[in-house]
Scaffold this active site. Structure first.
Site, PDB file in Angstrom:
ATOM      1  N   GLY A  94      29.024  80.228  27.238  1.00  0.00           N
ATOM      2  CA  GLY A  94      27.663  79.707  27.144  1.00  0.00           C
ATOM      3  C   GLY A  94      27.369  78.957  25.857  1.00  0.00           C
ATOM      4  O   GLY A  94      26.211  78.685  25.545  1.00  0.00           O
ATOM      5  N   GLY A 126      30.311  79.950  34.383  1.00  0.00           N
ATOM      6  CA  GLY A 126      28.932  80.413  34.252  1.00  0.00           C
ATOM      7  C   GLY A 126      27.970  79.261  34.481  1.00  0.00           C
ATOM      8  O   GLY A 126      27.675  78.879  35.621  1.00  0.00           O
ATOM      9  N   GLY A 127      27.483  78.667  33.391  1.00  0.00           N
ATOM     10  CA  GLY A 127      26.455  77.623  33.460  1.00  0.00           C
ATOM     11  C   GLY A 127      26.721  76.526  34.486  1.00  0.00           C
ATOM     12  O   GLY A 127      25.824  76.176  35.271  1.00  0.00           O
ATOM     13  N   SER A 157      32.559  77.959  28.887  1.00  0.00           N
ATOM     14  CA  SER A 157      32.122  76.559  28.819  1.00  0.00           C
ATOM     15  C   SER A 157      33.055  75.608  29.558  1.00  0.00           C
ATOM     16  O   SER A 157      33.293  74.471  29.119  1.00  0.00           O
ATOM     17  CB  SER A 157      31.934  76.117  27.361  1.00  0.00           C
ATOM     18  OG  SER A 157      30.924  76.902  26.759  1.00  0.00           O
ATOM     19  N   HIS A 171      32.772  92.017  32.204  1.00  0.00           N
ATOM     20  CA  HIS A 171      32.253  90.803  31.566  1.00  0.00           C
ATOM     21  C   HIS A 171      31.741  91.178  30.173  1.00  0.00           C
ATOM     22  O   HIS A 171      31.171  92.247  29.982  1.00  0.00           O
ATOM     23  CB  HIS A 171      31.135  90.202  32.422  1.00  0.00           C
ATOM     24  CG  HIS A 171      30.765  88.820  31.992  1.00  0.00           C
ATOM     25  ND1 HIS A 171      29.993  88.584  30.878  1.00  0.00           N
ATOM     26  CD2 HIS A 171      31.097  87.607  32.491  1.00  0.00           C
ATOM     27  CE1 HIS A 171      29.854  87.274  30.727  1.00  0.00           C
ATOM     28  NE2 HIS A 171      30.515  86.659  31.698  1.00  0.00           N
ATOM     29  N   ASN A 177      29.818  82.454  38.406  1.00  0.00           N
ATOM     30  CA  ASN A 177      29.025  83.635  38.070  1.00  0.00           C
ATOM     31  C   ASN A 177      27.592  83.179  37.777  1.00  0.00           C
ATOM     32  O   ASN A 177      27.331  82.593  36.738  1.00  0.00           O
ATOM     33  CB  ASN A 177      29.650  84.315  36.833  1.00  0.00           C
ATOM     34  CG  ASN A 177      28.817  85.476  36.328  1.00  0.00           C
ATOM     35  OD1 ASN A 177      27.890  85.935  36.987  1.00  0.00           O
ATOM     36  ND2 ASN A 177      29.159  85.966  35.142  1.00  0.00           N
ATOM     37  N   TRP A 178      26.689  83.461  38.707  1.00  0.00           N
ATOM     38  CA  TRP A 178      25.314  82.957  38.575  1.00  0.00           C
ATOM     39  C   TRP A 178      24.483  83.778  37.580  1.00  0.00           C
ATOM     40  O   TRP A 178      23.386  83.383  37.231  1.00  0.00           O
ATOM     41  CB  TRP A 178      24.613  82.953  39.941  1.00  0.00           C
ATOM     42  CG  TRP A 178      25.235  82.045  40.958  1.00  0.00           C
ATOM     43  CD1 TRP A 178      26.331  81.238  40.785  1.00  0.00           C
ATOM     44  CD2 TRP A 178      24.799  81.840  42.304  1.00  0.00           C
ATOM     45  NE1 TRP A 178      26.600  80.545  41.949  1.00  0.00           N
ATOM     46  CE2 TRP A 178      25.671  80.900  42.898  1.00  0.00           C
ATOM     47  CE3 TRP A 178      23.757  82.346  43.082  1.00  0.00           C
ATOM     48  CZ2 TRP A 178      25.534  80.469  44.214  1.00  0.00           C
ATOM     49  CZ3 TRP A 178      23.614  81.930  44.390  1.00  0.00           C
ATOM     50  CH2 TRP A 178      24.491  81.000  44.950  1.00  0.00           C
ATOM     51  N   LYS A 179      24.991  84.922  37.187  1.00  0.00           N
ATOM     52  CA  LYS A 179      24.263  85.821  36.273  1.00  0.00           C
ATOM     53  C   LYS A 179      22.839  86.076  36.803  1.00  0.00           C
ATOM     54  O   LYS A 179      22.634  86.083  38.009  1.00  0.00           O
ATOM     55  CB  LYS A 179      24.260  85.246  34.852  1.00  0.00           C
ATOM     56  CG  LYS A 179      25.671  84.871  34.390  1.00  0.00           C
ATOM     57  CD  LYS A 179      25.765  84.561  32.941  1.00  0.00           C
ATOM     58  CE  LYS A 179      27.175  84.101  32.610  1.00  0.00           C
ATOM     59  NZ  LYS A 179      27.378  83.914  31.191  1.00  0.00           N
ATOM     60  N   GLU A 218      38.195  85.298  28.895  1.00  0.00           N
ATOM     61  CA  GLU A 218      36.959  84.648  28.480  1.00  0.00           C
ATOM     62  C   GLU A 218      36.698  84.907  26.995  1.00  0.00           C
ATOM     63  O   GLU A 218      36.092  85.935  26.647  1.00  0.00           O
ATOM     64  CB  GLU A 218      35.783  85.193  29.285  1.00  0.00           C
ATOM     65  CG  GLU A 218      35.905  84.999  30.777  1.00  0.00           C
ATOM     66  CD  GLU A 218      34.534  84.969  31.437  1.00  0.00           C
ATOM     67  OE1 GLU A 218      34.216  83.932  32.017  1.00  0.00           O
ATOM     68  OE2 GLU A 218      33.790  85.950  31.328  1.00  0.00           O
ATOM     69  N   GLU A 253      29.220  90.353  28.616  1.00  0.00           N
ATOM     70  CA  GLU A 253      27.782  90.673  28.566  1.00  0.00           C
ATOM     71  C   GLU A 253      27.527  92.112  29.002  1.00  0.00           C
ATOM     72  O   GLU A 253      26.623  92.773  28.487  1.00  0.00           O
ATOM     73  CB  GLU A 253      26.996  89.675  29.439  1.00  0.00           C
ATOM     74  CG  GLU A 253      26.985  88.287  28.800  1.00  0.00           C
ATOM     75  CD  GLU A 253      26.830  87.133  29.764  1.00  0.00           C
ATOM     76  OE1 GLU A 253      26.474  87.353  30.942  1.00  0.00           O
ATOM     77  OE2 GLU A 253      27.080  85.984  29.338  1.00  0.00           O
TER      78      GLU A 253
HETATM   79  C1  PEP Z   1      30.834  83.417  31.897  1.00  0.00           C
HETATM   80  O1  PEP Z   1      29.846  83.970  31.442  1.00  0.00           O
HETATM   81  O2  PEP Z   1      31.625  84.039  32.627  1.00  0.00           O
HETATM   82  C2  PEP Z   1      31.061  82.023  31.540  1.00  0.00           C
HETATM   83  C3  PEP Z   1      32.276  81.556  31.588  1.00  0.00           C
HETATM   84  O3  PEP Z   1      29.953  81.303  31.153  1.00  0.00           O
HETATM   85  P1  PEP Z   1      29.917  79.743  30.746  1.00  0.00           P
HETATM   86  O4  PEP Z   1      30.740  78.984  31.743  1.00  0.00           O
HETATM   87  O5  PEP Z   1      28.461  79.385  30.832  1.00  0.00           O
HETATM   88  O6  PEP Z   1      30.472  79.640  29.374  1.00  0.00           O
END
Ligand code: PEP
Length: 253
Positions: free
Chosen positions: A176, A237-238, A216, A98, A9-11, A170, A100
């Protein structure tokens, strides 16, 4: 057979040029290094979907997702993007719910249900996200909290609709933050989610549902997480913004 999936997920990150080089690098690494049966999903921002999609077209492991979809079919909804529009540019999956989106855009359970229904009707596969905030875990109410999220949005789907979805657990405190759920914490929640799903739908469908872990996840912890019985991959994510890290996570099964 449960599908193994790693979705990035590049956000709201990357310029157009950066997005194209990232996906080209991932595409090449996946071609060269990934042998197993794994579905790799990239989720760029809306304006890049078509170009990114074209770049991965020739790679049968690579698939395209959107980060969001409208709960409306079409019409006067300025700024929204419909499920049929996504479908028409080659999108296959869409992230729905999600944390967010729930937090910053106040998307409630009913809205998420409507989004899933419309997406499925257009032939898209929702990746439905659930997960508790830290205070719920600290109060030992995390199972109840996630169970309620499933009940409020997922349980209203038909069996046929349910067969089209992927679930992503999640925990919000792990997104994050660099703080990952332990493999044991993640496994027990995944097993609980599967158990809840088997009460809502038929047991075989629940058994076959892909449940991803997100929060993470990185090349250092993916192997242990993915080795758990009920963890079928990750929503990243990251670490999905770096081709080397993302590919190493894909190779962690
Ligand atoms: C996400 O936002 O879906 C996620 C898992 O982010 P991260 O891997 O950066 O924790």
């Amino acid at each position: 057979m449960r599908k193994k999936i790693v979705a990035g997920n590049w956000k709201m990150n990357k310029t157009y040029e950066e997005a194209l080089s990232l996906v080209s690098e991932i595409d090449n690494m996946v071609k060269d290094e990934v042998n197993g049966d794994v579905t790799v999903i990239v989720t760029p921002p809306f304006p890049y979907l078509q170009s990114v999609g074209k770049l991965v077209q020739g790679n049968d492991k690579m698939h395209l997702a959107a980060q969001n979809v409208s709960e409306y079919e079409s019409g006067a909804y300025t700024g929204e993007v419909s499920a049929s529009m996504l479908k028409s540019v080659g999108v296959e999956y869409v992230i729905i719910g999600h944390s967010e989106r729930r937090l910053y855009h106040h998307e409630d359970a009913q809205t998420l249900y409507k989004k899933m229904k419309l997406a499925i009707a257009q032939g898209l596969k929702p990746i439905f996200c659930c997960g508790e905030p830290l205070e719920e875990r600290d109060a030992d109410r995390h199972f109840e909290y996630v169970g309620q999220q499933l009940k409020d949005s997922v349980s209203y789907l038909s069996n046929e609709e349910f067969n089209q979805i992927v679930v992503a657990y999640e925990p919000i405190w792990a997104i994050g933050t660099g703080k990952t759920a332990s493999s044991q914490q993640a496994q027990e929640m995944h097993a609980y989610i599967r158990e809840q799903l088997s009460r809502m739908f038929d047991a075989e469908a629940a058994f076959n549902c892909t449940i991803l872990y997100g929060g993470s996840c990185n090349p250092g912890n993916a192997q242990e997480l993915f080795a758990q019985e009920d963890i079928d991959g990750g929503l990243i994510g990251g670490a999905s913004l770096k081709s080397r890290d993302f590919t190493d996570i894909i190779k962690s099964f």
